[in-house]
Design an enzyme around this catalytic site. Structure first.
Site, mmCIF file in Angstrom:
data_model
loop_
_atom_site.group_PDB
_atom_site.id
_atom_site.type_symbol
_atom_site.label_atom_id
_atom_site.label_comp_id
_atom_site.label_asym_id
_atom_site.label_seq_id
_atom_site.Cartn_x
_atom_site.Cartn_y
_atom_site.Cartn_z
ATOM 1 N N ASP A 1 0.734 -1.272 -0.010
ATOM 2 C CA ASP A 1 0.016 0.021 -0.001
ATOM 3 C C ASP A 1 0.746 1.233 0.005
ATOM 4 O OD1 ASP A 1 -2.305 1.500 0.174
ATOM 5 O OD2 ASP A 1 -2.259 1.601 2.325
ATOM 6 N N LYS B 1 1.292 -15.097 -3.560
ATOM 7 C CA LYS B 1 1.987 -16.274 -4.197
ATOM 8 C C LYS B 1 2.834 -17.241 -3.274
ATOM 9 C CE LYS B 1 0.687 -14.844 -8.319
ATOM 10 N NZ LYS B 1 -0.418 -15.628 -9.087
#
Length: 230
Positions: free
Chosen positions: A152, A175
């Site tokens: 962010d 992932k």
């Protein structure tokens, strides 16, 4: 971005009719007196120091710039931000003067250890990140929320180069988990601008670029100084 991240790393201050003063100060070489937390400290691992030195070398020709990072916003900057974006009935100046940036609120080595570098020509921010022991989620790994936070603020800095922004949407694909105290490279790039909308892509990779930990896309909205946030 988290609401507090709208002011993160920034000496906020904007004049509606021209380029926000916050952006100009952050991406310039103007001297500041606050302690800069984006510099090596004893908690940094050898890998983080090595990467930091490599990027500092890249800064020598002016193509990259290291961005400072502060624990608190200077009083004048805070006041300017509130003047333009916060309704007067919601201002709590005494409390806000004690506020700290989320990512700089933990002791050195326990939380977010990072340094950011900006490439204006490529509209890109690279963040060198080391997750401390107080960021644990599953045993031995960085919490997903902490990963979202570093994405962010890194993606947000790309957008912030175009003006004062806040997060509208953050889409993350996790992932591979990130081990605590490991060093990863957060790479974000401004993809396009549509009016007040800024679209940014972001990845987190291992330092050898062999492991893709996270992929993300983000949408940021440039704030309108004529429309308070509250």
């Amino acid at each position: 971005m988290l609401r507090s991240c709208a002011m993160r790393l920034r000496t906020l201050g904007a004049t509606p009719a021209r380029r926000p003063e916050a952006t100009r100060r952050l991406f310039s070489s103007e001297e500041v007196v606050c302690k800069d937390y984006a510099l090596p400290n004893p908690s940094w691992t050898k890998d983080l120091r090595l990467l930091f030195d490599q990027f500092m070398k890249k800064c020598e020709d002016g193509s990259w710039k290291r961005l400072p990072s502060y624990r608190q916003n200077p009083p004048q900057a805070l006041q300017e931000f509130q003047t333009h974006f916060v309704d007067s009935k919601f201002k709590k100046e005494e409390q806000m003067s004690k506020a700290q940036q989320f990512t700089r609120s933990l002791e050195e080595g326990l939380g977010f250890e990072y340094a950011m570098f900006y490439n204006k020509a490529e509209k890109r921010i690279v963040c060198l990140f080391q997750g401390g022991l107080h960021l644990q989620g599953m045993p031995g790994f960085v919490h997903g929320g902490a990963i979202a936070t570093i994405i962010d603020i890194t993606a947000g800095m790309c957008a912030f180069s175009e003006g004062i922004v806040m997060t509208a949407n953050l889409n993350i694909d996790y992932k591979k988990p990130i081990p605590l105290l490991s060093v990863v490279v957060v790479n974000s790039q401004l993809q396009k601008i549509e009016g007040r909308k800024l679209f940014v892509s972001c990845t987190i990779q291992s330092t050898d670029e062999k492991t893709l930990h996270t992929q993300a896309t983000a949408l940021f909205i440039k704030l309108d100084p004529d429309k308070p946030l509250t």
